[in-house]
Design a protein around this motif. Structure first.
Motif, PDB file in Angstrom:
ATOM      1  N   LYS A  95      61.437  -4.415  -7.154  1.00  0.00           N
ATOM      2  CA  LYS A  95      61.277  -5.713  -7.606  1.00  0.00           C
ATOM      3  C   LYS A  95      59.727  -6.188  -8.101  1.00  0.00           C
ATOM      4  CE  LYS A  95      65.257  -6.915  -4.619  1.00  0.00           C
ATOM      5  NZ  LYS A  95      65.697  -5.593  -4.852  1.00  0.00           N
ATOM      6  N   PRO A  96      59.894  -7.277  -8.797  1.00  0.00           N
ATOM      7  CA  PRO A  96      58.637  -7.725  -9.536  1.00  0.00           C
ATOM      8  C   PRO A  96      57.824  -8.060  -8.108  1.00  0.00           C
ATOM      9  CG  PRO A  96      60.242  -8.740 -10.404  1.00  0.00           C
ATOM     10  CD  PRO A  96      60.911  -8.116  -9.570  1.00  0.00           C
ATOM     11  N   GLY A  97      56.349  -7.709  -8.272  1.00  0.00           N
ATOM     12  CA  GLY A  97      55.460  -8.115  -7.199  1.00  0.00           C
ATOM     13  C   GLY A  97      54.059  -7.371  -7.552  1.00  0.00           C
ATOM     14  N   ILE A  98      53.049  -7.737  -6.465  1.00  0.00           N
ATOM     15  CA  ILE A  98      51.844  -7.141  -6.615  1.00  0.00           C
ATOM     16  C   ILE A  98      51.903  -5.626  -6.287  1.00  0.00           C
ATOM     17  CG2 ILE A  98      49.547  -7.105  -5.372  1.00  0.00           C
ATOM     18  CD1 ILE A  98      49.806  -9.390  -7.827  1.00  0.00           C
ATOM     19  N   ASP A 102      45.728  -6.448  -1.494  1.00  0.00           N
ATOM     20  CA  ASP A 102      45.779  -7.851  -1.736  1.00  0.00           C
ATOM     21  C   ASP A 102      44.684  -8.425  -2.810  1.00  0.00           C
ATOM     22  OD1 ASP A 102      47.595  -8.102   0.480  1.00  0.00           O
ATOM     23  OD2 ASP A 102      45.984  -8.428   1.842  1.00  0.00           O
ATOM     24  N   THR A 103      44.155  -7.726  -3.019  1.00  0.00           N
ATOM     25  CA  THR A 103      42.741  -8.097  -4.301  1.00  0.00           C
ATOM     26  C   THR A 103      43.549  -7.708  -5.743  1.00  0.00           C
ATOM     27  OG1 THR A 103      41.537  -6.379  -4.267  1.00  0.00           O
ATOM     28  CG2 THR A 103      40.913  -8.146  -2.900  1.00  0.00           C
TER      29      THR A 103
END
Length: 127
Positions: A95-98, A102-103
């Motif tokens: 699925k869409p995401g980073i 976290d950076t």
């Protein structure tokens, strides 16, 4: 830069149903088609992606470890790509995401088309 890329397809009608709306989300459109192949590329540009029945007449197969990653205009474009893929016969691979820590600015999704070819839409800029 590559000249063009080909992906095998079992059913060109199903591939057209999938690729037309999915590629529209990244500014691409169908530029050519006939009974053996569909050609896609940036609006007003050259045909750089061919979805086709294999020339050797054997069944289309996907490559393990092979993926086509397309640049999305923004994170919403990645989301739209994923939604269009799921609504038009695609399969979820992420699925869409980073991606990353976290950076990271790497925002992506991963899908498979009706023939099993793996695709990604990526936006990799700070927001």
């Amino acid at each position: 830069m590559f000249f063009y890329l080909t992906l095998g397809a079992h059913d060109l009608a199903a591939s057209g149903t999938f690729y037309d709306p999915v590629l529209k989300t990244v500014g691409w459109e169908r530029l050519k088609s006939d009974e053996n192949e569909l050609g896609f590329g940036p609006k007003g540009g050259e045909t750089v992606l061919w979805v086709l029945k294999p020339q050797n007449k054997l069944p289309a197969t996907f490559g393990n470890g092979v993926m086509l990653a397309l640049t999305a205009p923004d994170r919403a474009g990645v989301d739209a790509f994923y939604v269009a893929a799921m609504a038009n016969g695609g399969y979820d691979e992420g699925k869409p995401g980073i991606r990353g820590d976290d950076t990271s600015t790497w925002y992506a999704c991963y899908v498979r088309d009706p023939a099993g070819n793996k695709l990604s839409a990526v936006f990799n800029k700070p927001v």
